[in-house]
Scaffold this active site. Structure first.
Site, mmCIF file in Angstrom:
data_model
loop_
_atom_site.group_PDB
_atom_site.id
_atom_site.type_symbol
_atom_site.label_atom_id
_atom_site.label_comp_id
_atom_site.label_asym_id
_atom_site.label_seq_id
_atom_site.Cartn_x
_atom_site.Cartn_y
_atom_site.Cartn_z
ATOM 1 N N HIS A 61 0.902 -1.227 -0.161
ATOM 2 C CA HIS A 61 0.119 -0.041 -0.027
ATOM 3 C C HIS A 61 0.801 1.301 0.001
ATOM 4 O O HIS A 61 0.307 2.475 -0.086
ATOM 5 C CB HIS A 61 -0.892 -0.113 1.286
ATOM 6 N N HIS A 76 1.661 6.872 -0.760
ATOM 7 C CA HIS A 76 0.681 6.042 0.189
ATOM 8 C C HIS A 76 -0.520 5.975 -0.665
ATOM 9 O O HIS A 76 -1.135 6.914 -0.977
ATOM 10 C CB HIS A 76 0.521 6.726 1.596
#
Length: 152
Positions: A61, A76
């Site tokens: 992620h 992110h």
């Protein structure tokens, strides 16, 4: 100066729009965020390297790339996506790899992230940078690989 490119297509919305107080307050560092373009659920898109350098950290992620000048940029993919434990993300590179700006790093599905009740907004942060060192922050529509901001 380091030119940081957009890792995903969408709308540059600024860190204040990130639904996470750590990012929105700039505690991680200065930069901006992109609300990614969403297709239908099940359509993956690629998140690319915002700078050339070495992948120092790679989680499904999120990733950090450090350039030859020692500057690190964090991408992110979505908020609270660590809770997915990699589900819905496909790594296209490995930690320790050298990458060129624009090279695919992770494939993911922003529409599926949103459908699962999480924000797909993507903070792009200059790590350990003073706020005033980030300039020329793009607003509005951005394409993958377009200049997102400059790190003076």
């Amino acid at each position: 100066m380091t030119t940081v490119l957009a890792p995903v297509e969408g709308a540059a919305v600024g860190l204040a729009a990130v639904p996470d107080p750590v990012f929105s307050a700039g505690m991680v560092g200065p930069g901006t965020a992109i609300d990614p373009l969403r297709g239908r659920v099940g359509r993956r898109c690629e998140a690319v390297a915002p700078i050339s350098g070495k992948i120092m950290k790679l989680h499904p992620h999120a990733y950090v790339i450090v350039g030859d000048d020692g500057r690190g940029v964090l991408v992110h993919l979505g908020i609270d996506t660590v809770q997915l434990k990699g589900k819905g993300f496909h790594l296209l590179a490995a930690e320790g790899d050298r990458v060129s700006a624009g090279q695919p790093v992770v494939a993911w599905d922003p529409a599926a992230i949103e459908a699962g009740g999480r924000s797909p907004v993507c903070p792009v942060v200059a790590l350990d940078a003073p706020a005033e060192s980030v300039t020329g922050i793009t607003e509005g529509a951005v394409q993958v690989g377009q200049e997102l901001f400059r790190w003076e």
